[in-house]
Design a protein around this motif. Structure first.
Motif, PDB file in Angstrom:
ATOM      1  N   HIS A 157       2.341   9.484  -5.724  1.00  6.26           N
ATOM      2  CA  HIS A 157       2.388  10.817  -5.118  1.00  6.26           C
ATOM      3  C   HIS A 157       2.914  11.822  -6.142  1.00  6.26           C
ATOM      4  CE1 HIS A 157       3.259  14.046  -2.313  1.00  6.26           C
ATOM      5  NE2 HIS A 157       2.609  13.372  -1.375  1.00  6.26           N
ATOM      6  N   SER A 158       2.209  12.926  -6.309  1.00  4.96           N
ATOM      7  CA  SER A 158       2.551  13.896  -7.349  1.00  4.96           C
ATOM      8  C   SER A 158       3.887  14.608  -7.114  1.00  4.96           C
ATOM      9  CB  SER A 158       1.437  14.937  -7.476  1.00  4.96           C
ATOM     10  OG  SER A 158       1.296  15.653  -6.259  1.00  4.96           O
ATOM     11  N   ALA A 159       4.393  14.619  -5.893  1.00  6.11           N
ATOM     12  CA  ALA A 159       5.629  15.342  -5.598  1.00  6.11           C
ATOM     13  C   ALA A 159       6.868  14.450  -5.588  1.00  6.11           C
ATOM     14  CB  ALA A 159       5.501  16.051  -4.253  1.00  6.11           C
ATOM     15  N   ILE A 160       6.703  13.177  -5.949  1.00 12.86           N
ATOM     16  CA  ILE A 160       7.836  12.249  -5.955  1.00 12.86           C
ATOM     17  C   ILE A 160       8.410  12.147  -7.365  1.00 12.86           C
ATOM     18  CG2 ILE A 160       8.493   9.826  -5.621  1.00 12.86           C
ATOM     19  CD1 ILE A 160       8.063  11.397  -3.026  1.00 12.86           C
ATOM     20  N   ASN A 161       9.732  12.171  -7.449  1.00 14.68           N
ATOM     21  CA  ASN A 161      10.442  12.050  -8.718  1.00 14.68           C
ATOM     22  C   ASN A 161      10.380  10.588  -9.183  1.00 14.68           C
ATOM     23  OD1 ASN A 161      12.331  11.808 -10.787  1.00 14.68           O
ATOM     24  ND2 ASN A 161      13.713  13.305  -9.876  1.00 14.68           N
ATOM     25  N   LYS A 162       9.634  10.342 -10.238  1.00  8.40           N
ATOM     26  CA  LYS A 162       9.437   8.965 -10.728  1.00  8.40           C
ATOM     27  C   LYS A 162      10.645   8.430 -11.485  1.00  8.40           C
ATOM     28  CE  LYS A 162       5.119   9.482  -9.372  1.00  8.40           C
ATOM     29  NZ  LYS A 162       5.047  10.850  -8.909  1.00  8.40           N
ATOM     30  N   ASP A 163      11.617   9.301 -11.822  1.00  6.20           N
ATOM     31  CA  ASP A 163      12.808   8.867 -12.556  1.00  6.20           C
ATOM     32  C   ASP A 163      13.922   8.391 -11.626  1.00  6.20           C
ATOM     33  OD1 ASP A 163      11.639   9.518 -15.010  1.00  6.20           O
ATOM     34  OD2 ASP A 163      12.263  11.612 -14.820  1.00  6.20           O
ATOM     35  N   MET A 164      13.703   8.490 -10.318  1.00 14.25           N
ATOM     36  CA  MET A 164      14.719   8.066  -9.354  1.00 14.25           C
ATOM     37  C   MET A 164      14.163   6.915  -8.520  1.00 14.25           C
ATOM     38  SD  MET A 164      16.405  11.714  -8.322  1.00 14.25           S
ATOM     39  CE  MET A 164      17.913  10.976  -7.716  1.00 14.25           C
ATOM     40  N   THR A 165      15.014   6.329  -7.708  1.00 15.43           N
ATOM     41  CA  THR A 165      14.643   5.160  -6.906  1.00 15.43           C
ATOM     42  C   THR A 165      13.473   5.458  -5.985  1.00 15.43           C
ATOM     43  OG1 THR A 165      16.935   4.410  -6.927  1.00 15.43           O
ATOM     44  CG2 THR A 165      15.511   3.483  -5.229  1.00 15.43           C
ATOM     45  N   ILE A 166      12.513   4.530  -5.985  1.00 15.07           N
ATOM     46  CA  ILE A 166      11.401   4.542  -5.037  1.00 15.07           C
ATOM     47  C   ILE A 166      11.364   3.156  -4.411  1.00 15.07           C
ATOM     48  CG2 ILE A 166       8.907   4.712  -4.738  1.00 15.07           C
ATOM     49  CD1 ILE A 166       8.871   6.516  -7.246  1.00 15.07           C
ATOM     50  N   MET A 167      11.485   3.114  -3.094  1.00 10.67           N
ATOM     51  CA  MET A 167      11.522   1.817  -2.419  1.00 10.67           C
ATOM     52  C   MET A 167      10.896   1.943  -1.037  1.00 10.67           C
ATOM     53  SD  MET A 167      14.810  -0.618  -1.536  1.00 10.67           S
ATOM     54  CE  MET A 167      15.737   0.731  -0.851  1.00 10.67           C
ATOM     55  N   VAL A 168      10.062   0.989  -0.706  1.00 16.25           N
ATOM     56  CA  VAL A 168       9.509   0.861   0.641  1.00 16.25           C
ATOM     57  C   VAL A 168       9.812  -0.562   1.065  1.00 16.25           C
ATOM     58  CG1 VAL A 168       7.434   0.922   2.063  1.00 16.25           C
ATOM     59  CG2 VAL A 168       7.685   2.533   0.165  1.00 16.25           C
ATOM     60  N   ARG A 169      10.464  -0.701   2.216  1.00 16.72           N
ATOM     61  CA  ARG A 169      10.810  -2.060   2.647  1.00 16.72           C
ATOM     62  C   ARG A 169      10.693  -2.205   4.144  1.00 16.72           C
ATOM     63  NH1 ARG A 169      17.190  -2.931   2.913  1.00 16.72           N
ATOM     64  NH2 ARG A 169      17.766  -0.972   3.877  1.00 16.72           N
ATOM     65  N   GLN A 170      10.511  -3.439   4.547  1.00 16.32           N
ATOM     66  CA  GLN A 170      10.474  -3.762   5.965  1.00 16.32           C
ATOM     67  C   GLN A 170      11.901  -3.980   6.436  1.00 16.32           C
ATOM     68  OE1 GLN A 170       8.090  -7.301   6.136  1.00 16.32           O
ATOM     69  NE2 GLN A 170       6.201  -6.206   5.723  1.00 16.32           N
ATOM     70  N   LEU A 171      12.210  -3.437   7.602  1.00 13.96           N
ATOM     71  CA  LEU A 171      13.515  -3.663   8.202  1.00 13.96           C
ATOM     72  C   LEU A 171      13.423  -4.823   9.177  1.00 13.96           C
ATOM     73  CD1 LEU A 171      14.561   0.056   8.782  1.00 13.96           C
ATOM     74  CD2 LEU A 171      15.119  -1.430   6.861  1.00 13.96           C
ATOM     75  N   GLN A 172      14.531  -5.170   9.773  1.00 14.95           N
ATOM     76  CA  GLN A 172      14.590  -6.280  10.730  1.00 14.95           C
ATOM     77  C   GLN A 172      13.593  -6.047  11.869  1.00 14.95           C
ATOM     78  OE1 GLN A 172      16.577  -8.946  10.262  1.00 14.95           O
ATOM     79  NE2 GLN A 172      15.933  -9.951  12.127  1.00 14.95           N
ATOM     80  N   PRO A 173      12.736  -7.019  12.155  1.00 19.04           N
ATOM     81  CA  PRO A 173      11.805  -6.862  13.276  1.00 19.04           C
ATOM     82  C   PRO A 173      12.563  -6.683  14.594  1.00 19.04           C
ATOM     83  CG  PRO A 173      11.252  -8.794  11.959  1.00 19.04           C
ATOM     84  CD  PRO A 173      12.578  -8.297  11.476  1.00 19.04           C
TER      85      PRO A 173
ATOM     86  N   TYR B  56       0.826  -1.203   0.000  1.00 21.19           N
ATOM     87  CA  TYR B  56       0.000   0.000   0.000  1.00 21.19           C
ATOM     88  C   TYR B  56       0.862   1.256   0.000  1.00 21.19           C
ATOM     89  CZ  TYR B  56      -3.174   3.646   1.564  1.00 21.19           C
ATOM     90  OH  TYR B  56      -3.878   4.821   1.665  1.00 21.19           O
ATOM     91  N   VAL B  57       1.857   1.299   0.892  1.00 23.53           N
ATOM     92  CA  VAL B  57       2.718   2.484   0.993  1.00 23.53           C
ATOM     93  C   VAL B  57       3.531   2.647  -0.286  1.00 23.53           C
ATOM     94  CG1 VAL B  57       4.560   3.594   2.309  1.00 23.53           C
ATOM     95  CG2 VAL B  57       2.782   2.321   3.512  1.00 23.53           C
ATOM     96  N   GLN B  58       4.034   1.557  -0.838  1.00 25.19           N
ATOM     97  CA  GLN B  58       4.787   1.608  -2.096  1.00 25.19           C
ATOM     98  C   GLN B  58       3.938   2.233  -3.203  1.00 25.19           C
ATOM     99  OE1 GLN B  58       8.052   0.355  -2.741  1.00 25.19           O
ATOM    100  NE2 GLN B  58       7.943   1.008  -4.862  1.00 25.19           N
ATOM    101  N   THR B  59       2.707   1.778  -3.336  1.00 20.60           N
ATOM    102  CA  THR B  59       1.810   2.306  -4.362  1.00 20.60           C
ATOM    103  C   THR B  59       1.504   3.777  -4.112  1.00 20.60           C
ATOM    104  OG1 THR B  59       0.853   0.116  -4.670  1.00 20.60           O
ATOM    105  CG2 THR B  59      -0.436   1.976  -5.486  1.00 20.60           C
ATOM    106  N   TYR B  60       1.276   4.138  -2.860  1.00 14.82           N
ATOM    107  CA  TYR B  60       0.996   5.539  -2.538  1.00 14.82           C
ATOM    108  C   TYR B  60       2.173   6.433  -2.926  1.00 14.82           C
ATOM    109  CZ  TYR B  60       0.109   9.800   0.052  1.00 14.82           C
ATOM    110  OH  TYR B  60      -0.068  11.117   0.390  1.00 14.82           O
ATOM    111  N   ILE B  61       3.390   6.013  -2.580  1.00 10.20           N
ATOM    112  CA  ILE B  61       4.586   6.800  -2.911  1.00 10.20           C
ATOM    113  C   ILE B  61       4.740   6.908  -4.432  1.00 10.20           C
ATOM    114  CG2 ILE B  61       7.106   6.912  -2.713  1.00 10.20           C
ATOM    115  CD1 ILE B  61       5.718   7.409  -0.058  1.00 10.20           C
ATOM    116  N   GLU B  62       4.552   5.814  -5.129  1.00 14.20           N
ATOM    117  CA  GLU B  62       4.694   5.812  -6.592  1.00 14.20           C
ATOM    118  C   GLU B  62       3.694   6.747  -7.266  1.00 14.20           C
ATOM    119  OE1 GLU B  62       4.265   1.671  -7.479  1.00 14.20           O
ATOM    120  OE2 GLU B  62       6.369   1.227  -7.069  1.00 14.20           O
TER     121      GLU B  62
END
Length: 80
Positions: free
Chosen positions: A10-26, A2-8
């Motif tokens: 989002h009108s203010a995010i640069n789509k030509d650069m890296t977009i990543m949402v990930r889970q870190l170590q619990p 969901y967050v990945q899709t929202y960021i992708e």
């Protein structure tokens, strides 16, 4: 996802650069997530507004997924 899709979308995010949402170590406090993206506006103050907008949205969406946000209190919290 969901967050990945929202960021992708989002009108203010640069789509030509890296977009990543990930889970870190619990941890014992929960499952941290990392949001990695670049704003299309290079002005620092606007970057801060964009960042706040994204986190406001994510925090508001948390209950829809039956999740909770955890914030580790400081020792001064308990002394009050």
């Amino acid at each position: 996802k969901y967050v990945q899709t929202y960021i992708e979308q989002h009108s203010a995010i640069n789509k030509d650069m890296t977009i990543m949402v990930r889970q870190l170590q619990p941890t014992t406090q929960g499952l941290p997530i990392e949001i990695y993206a670049f704003s299309s506006d290079k002005r620092w103050i606007n970057y801060e507004y964009i960042l706040a907008d994204i986190f406001d949205h994510v925090i508001a969406a948390v209950p829809y997924f039956e999740l909770e946000i955890f914030e580790l209190p400081s020792s001064s919290t308990f002394s009050k």
